[in-house]
Design a protein around this motif. Structure first.
Motif, short mmCIF file in Angstrom:
data_model
loop_
_atom_site.label_atom_id
_atom_site.label_comp_id
_atom_site.label_asym_id
_atom_site.label_seq_id
_atom_site.Cartn_x
_atom_site.Cartn_y
_atom_site.Cartn_z
N ARG A 50 -13.77 -10.18 18.79
CA ARG A 50 -15.19 -10.37 18.56
C ARG A 50 -15.35 -11.85 18.19
NH1 ARG A 50 -16.37 -6.83 12.87
NH2 ARG A 50 -15.03 -8.35 11.26
N GLY A 51 -16.71 -12.31 18.19
CA GLY A 51 -16.98 -13.67 17.98
C GLY A 51 -16.51 -14.69 19.09
N VAL A 52 -16.19 -14.06 20.33
CA VAL A 52 -15.78 -14.98 21.40
C VAL A 52 -17.10 -15.84 22.20
CG1 VAL A 52 -13.90 -13.41 21.81
CG2 VAL A 52 -16.01 -13.29 23.06
N LYS A 53 -16.44 -17.18 22.70
CA LYS A 53 -17.60 -17.81 23.39
C LYS A 53 -17.03 -17.90 24.70
CE LYS A 53 -20.07 -22.07 23.64
NZ LYS A 53 -20.42 -23.47 23.09
N ILE A 107 -13.72 -18.16 37.08
CA ILE A 107 -15.16 -17.41 36.85
C ILE A 107 -15.68 -17.74 35.45
CG2 ILE A 107 -16.35 -15.33 36.83
CD1 ILE A 107 -14.16 -14.20 38.84
N SER A 108 -14.62 -17.34 34.53
CA SER A 108 -15.04 -17.62 33.05
C SER A 108 -13.87 -17.42 32.46
CB SER A 108 -16.16 -16.57 32.49
OG SER A 108 -15.44 -15.40 32.55
N ALA A 109 -13.95 -18.07 31.06
CA ALA A 109 -12.55 -18.06 30.20
C ALA A 109 -11.80 -16.74 30.18
CB ALA A 109 -12.75 -18.59 28.94
N LEU A 110 -12.89 -15.54 29.79
CA LEU A 110 -12.02 -14.38 29.76
C LEU A 110 -11.47 -13.74 30.96
CD1 LEU A 110 -14.57 -12.50 27.32
CD2 LEU A 110 -12.59 -13.28 26.81
N ASN A 133 -22.76 -14.02 28.21
CA ASN A 133 -23.41 -13.60 27.11
C ASN A 133 -22.26 -12.51 26.23
OD1 ASN A 133 -25.77 -14.86 27.95
ND2 ASN A 133 -26.08 -13.07 29.22
N THR A 134 -21.23 -12.71 26.81
CA THR A 134 -20.24 -11.52 25.97
C THR A 134 -19.99 -12.27 24.75
OG1 THR A 134 -19.40 -10.57 28.04
CG2 THR A 134 -18.10 -10.46 26.30
N LEU A 190 -8.76 -19.95 23.26
CA LEU A 190 -9.54 -20.57 24.29
C LEU A 190 -11.03 -20.15 24.15
CD1 LEU A 190 -7.65 -20.09 27.50
CD2 LEU A 190 -7.37 -21.95 25.94
N CYS A 191 -11.19 -19.00 23.43
CA CYS A 191 -12.59 -18.65 23.45
C CYS A 191 -12.88 -18.49 21.93
CB CYS A 191 -12.68 -17.30 23.94
SG CYS A 191 -12.52 -17.18 25.68
N GLY A 192 -12.03 -18.27 20.82
CA GLY A 192 -12.35 -18.26 19.47
C GLY A 192 -12.53 -16.72 19.06
#
Length: 840
Positions: free
Chosen positions: A223-226, A246-249, A328-329, A384-386
């Motif tokens: 949780r708390g990912v950007k 596409i996106s980091a995740l 928005n995840t 990478l996303c926190g």
């Protein structure tokens, strides 16, 4: 499988050149399909700065630039890019350099009165994409005068290898590095996955409702990912191998698929309905809206991941769009699962769904790697996303994958033809990750590493509880049991022999000729193949064109060609010959005879104005599913009129044309003509009274021929007349092998006498000919029919059959009295056999 050289060096400590690496990959069985060096075409391009950009004095849409490429010389450049401006950092090409995107070699020019001494390049002009909206705009800190390809990291060759279906471990960069290190190209770098501490309880849990859907699954939330764009190094690696960032995740899951061969999937926790994700089989009526934007109707044989609302992913193949991660995840849930390879392959094939995950799951993954893969993925997402990680949710259990394999040392020479020292054999296996369990004088037993599921493979290890294979999708129970038995009985020793040989280079295996089975080689063609080739030549020589048609057709068309001679009872094709998965709706039944396919071809020709056709085909006719129910047939169809010829009047084809074709084939194949007889019991798709069956004895059917029944022609929309024949090649007896003898060349001239007999209309000509031939077997060489007459002088219900009899003397010239005696015997034999009277 693609990867860059720098990516490979993340796992392999080596100074070897890309050429040496490629050579070694080929030698150890990982065939290199290509090496792409993007720097070769761009090596001369330099980073340049626009000192000043002013309006072109003679053109509204052009600008005049003063450009610095770091060599102290200012160059004038005419540019039409809308983003050309003072201070822009871009890429320049000088005169004499080739621009790959345009196919042009630059030279100094003058555009509307202004000299142009270089070219500022766009991405498309450099062949790096489709963007041609403006020249490349680099960051302000890009070093002017430096090589663009080195600054951009484009001097990193891309290697593409071909991976065989058994080598799932080679579908990862680390797997390739492991093989190269074992082959002596560098050292494999250590890899570990330190655990990530959990800071909260997982919001989602796993449950396995049906073991067929999944064997073992782990998951945890972050949780708390950007979820913004991934870093440049990650985007560059994915782009290099043909993937779109596409996106980091999402990019992290794709990275793990190729880096470690471990497909992962991430769910958006807020989009999952309920608190449980279930591994189960799909239910009737369920559909999946996949990440590729398509909708798939699932079946009861598809293993899926589902929440309370329904399917969210097709297990091991592709995730669903409703629960996918986007910008928005803020909380994601990582899925790391072990699926049945066979079920994944069949589901992907069933839905025509190809994905990088499927290609790895269907080959089999490392069943012991799940915990480490989950930890590594969690750590990269946080980096990478926190965010922070939850506790791990787990369902199922690690399957019992541990297994051993024994190699007898002499098998290396026996199977591979290579003499190797015993210590070298053990050393090669050790370098590949096989741990020695025991060693004896003539053999070694090793423990197979978890990532090599192709060695001593037993797919039951992937089944829940390690039980035996009991079900293959689409197979009946008997075939499934046989498949299971085969999977469990794979010989591991041959696998180890292959590993030892390939590690030393497959090119080092000495070529060995096959042993000579006999001094005189066996015949190249079997008697059956010889008969087929001869029949094909005979029919082509008779003016028939060969056709190659489908062996299946529409069921209602096949029903017209039943074996029964009577057509009052409709015939139904056997259910066993009905295709479960036809290539087209009107090709759902195996054909009962090639005649049906040829008549359909004739009908298509007639519909297009080509009514006069003569077609033949050597194909199969199907009676049942057993091998003996598939008959080899030489069949032909003639339709319309006989070929036009200046010396002959055109006429419609008739049954005798088809009979002539059939007899010609039988004669060429060595069937004795005197032993043949024709009966009138042709199958029901022939015209009764205008067809026949050629037999050798009362039981052996060699051929059928005749006109096609009018109802069949009407059903096929084929205007008559049409005739056909079938020669059953498998029914023709093999000729007896006899010693060659001197040819039979009588010294005396043969005599020919004509006889005309009046016989009842029901008497077949063949019966009369057979009686004539048997009147004196020592002297009568042949008897042939040359005329049939009905009319004046012949009573109603009767016909006149005229035959020519060949008399061949062998010991002396016959006297008139002897000839008359032979003639009397012929008349007597015919009269006795048929009740015929000699016509006056």
């Amino acid at each position: 499988m693609k990867f860059t050289l720098s990516w490979l060096k993340d796992h392999l400590d080596t100074d070897a050149s890309v050429e040496d690496i490629a050579r070694t990959l080929n030698a150890i069985g990982l065939e290199v399909e290509g090496i792409e060096d993007r720097a070769a075409a761009l090596a001369t391009f330099r980073i340049a700065r626009v000192i000043e950009a002013t309006q072109h004095p003679n053109a509204d849409r052009l600008r005049q630039l003063r450009v610095d490429i770091g060599d102290g010389v200012e160059r004038s450049v005419v540019c039409g890019a809308p983003n050309a401006r003072t201070g822009l950092i871009g890429v320049a090409a000088l005169p004499g350099e080739f621009v790959p995107g345009t196919g042009v070699t630059l030279k100094v020019g003058e555009i509307r009165g202004v000299k142009s001494e270089a070219m500022m390049l766009s991405a498309r002009e450099m062949g790096l994409g489709d963007d041609h909206s403006g020249i490349v705009d680099l960051p302000a800190d890009a070093p002017v005068g430096a090589s663009y390809v080195k600054w951009a990291g484009l001097d990193d060759p891309i290697i593409e290898i071909s991976v065989t279906p058994n080598r799932g471990d080679a579908l990862s960069v680390r797997g390739v590095a492991r093989d190269l290190a074992a082959a002596g190209i560098g050292t494999l770098k250590p890899w570990s996955a330190p655990k990530v501490a959990a800071t909260y309880d997982t919001p989602l849990t796993w449950t396995i409702e049906e073991p067929r859907a999944c064997l073992w699954v782990l998951g945890r939330a972050v949780r708390g990912v950007k979820n913004g764009p991934s870093p440049k190094w990650l985007q560059d690696r994915l782009t290099a191998i043909g993937l779109r960032p596409i996106s980091a995740l999402v990019d992290i899951t794709n990275y793990f698929t190729f880096d470690l061969g471990r497909p992962l999937h991430v769910f958006d926790v807020t989009k999952v309905k309920g608190t449980t994700l279930a591994m189960r089989m799909a239910r009737d009526g369920e559909t999946l809206h996949a990440l590729n934007g398509k909708e798939y109707a699932l079946t009861a044989e598809d293993g899926i991941i589902a929440d309370e609302a329904g399917p969210e992913a097709l297990g091991g193949v592709m995730g669903g769009e409703p629960s996918g991660c986007d910008e928005n995840t803020t909380e994601c849930f990582i899925e790391c699962a072990l699926f049945d390879p066979v079920r994944v392959a069949l589901s992907g094939r069933r839905h025509d769904l190809r994905s990088d995950a499927r290609s790895r799951f269907e080959r089999g993954l490392d069943p012991a790697f799940l915990p480490d893969a989950l930890e590594a993925a969690t750590r990269m997402i946080i980096e990478l996303c926190g965010g922070e990680a939850s506790s791990v949710s787990e369902a199922g259990a690690e399957p019992a994958w541990q297994r051993s394999a024994t190699l007898r040392f002499e098998r290396i020479a026996g199977l591979g033809g290579l003499q190797l020292a015993e210590n070298e054999i053990v050393d090669r296996l050790t370098r590949l990750g096989f741990a020695t369990e025991s060693r004896e004088a003539d053999r070694v037993t090793v423990a197979v590493p978890s990532w090599r599921n192709d060695i001593a493979s037993d797919l039951s290890a992937y089944r829940a509880g390690g039980g035996a294979l009991t079900q293959f999708d689409g197979l009946d129970p008997a075939r499934a049991a046989k498949a299971a038995e085969g999977c469990a009985a794979v010989e591991p020793e041959a696998d180890l022999v292959e590993e030892v040989l390939r590690l030393g280079g497959l090119d080092a295996v000495p070529p060995v000729s096959l042993p000579v089975a006999a001094v005189i080689p066996a015949a190249s063609f079997t008697p059956k193949q010889v008969r087929a080739a001869l029949a094909r030549r005979v029919l082509a020589a008779r003016g028939m064109q060969e056709a190659v048609t489908f062996a299946f057709m529409e069921a209602k068309t096949a029903a017209l060609f039943g074996p029964a001679a009577e057509r009052q009872t409709p015939w139904s094709p056997p259910d066993a010959l009905h295709l479960v998965n036809p290539i087209a709706a009107d090709l759902d039944q195996m054909r009962p005879t090639p005649v049906a396919s040829l008549l359909l071809a004739a009908a298509r020709n007639a519909a297009r104005g080509f009514g006069d056709v003569s077609l033949h085909e050597l194909g199969a006719s199907y009676r049942d599913v057993m091998p003996e129910g598939q008959l080899a047939v030489a069949a032909g169809v003639r339709h319309g009129a006989t070929p036009r010829h200046w010396a002959e009047a055109s006429r419609g084809v008739d049954a005798m044309d088809a009979k002539g074709d059939a007899i010609a084939v039988l004669a060429a194949l060595g069937v004795p003509m005197a032993a043949l007889q024709v009966t009138m019991d042709a199958p029901g798709y022939y015209h009764p009274g205008r067809s026949g069956v050629v037999r050798q004895g009362p039981k052996t059917v060699l051929a059928t021929f005749g006109e096609i029944h009018p109802t069949v022609l009407a059903a096929l929309d084929l205007p008559g007349p049409a005739v056909a024949f079938e020669v059953f090649l498998d029914a023709i007896p093999e000729p007896k092998r006899r010693k060659k003898s001197a040819p039979d060349l009588p010294a005396f001239q043969p005599l020919r006498r004509d006889f005309a007999f009046i016989v009842d209309e029901s008497i077949a000509a063949e019966t009369l000919l057979r009686a004539a031939r048997g009147a004196d077997k020592a002297l009568i060489a042949d008897a042939a029919l040359f005329d049939v007459y009905r009319g004046k002088g012949v009573p109603d219900g009767s016909k006149s059959l005229a035959i020519q009899v060949t008399i061949q003397p062998r010991e002396a010239t016959l006297t008139d009295a002897q000839i008359e005696a032979v003639a009397d015997r012929i008349v007597a034999a015919v009269t006795k056999a048929t009740g015929a009277a000699l016509r006056a």
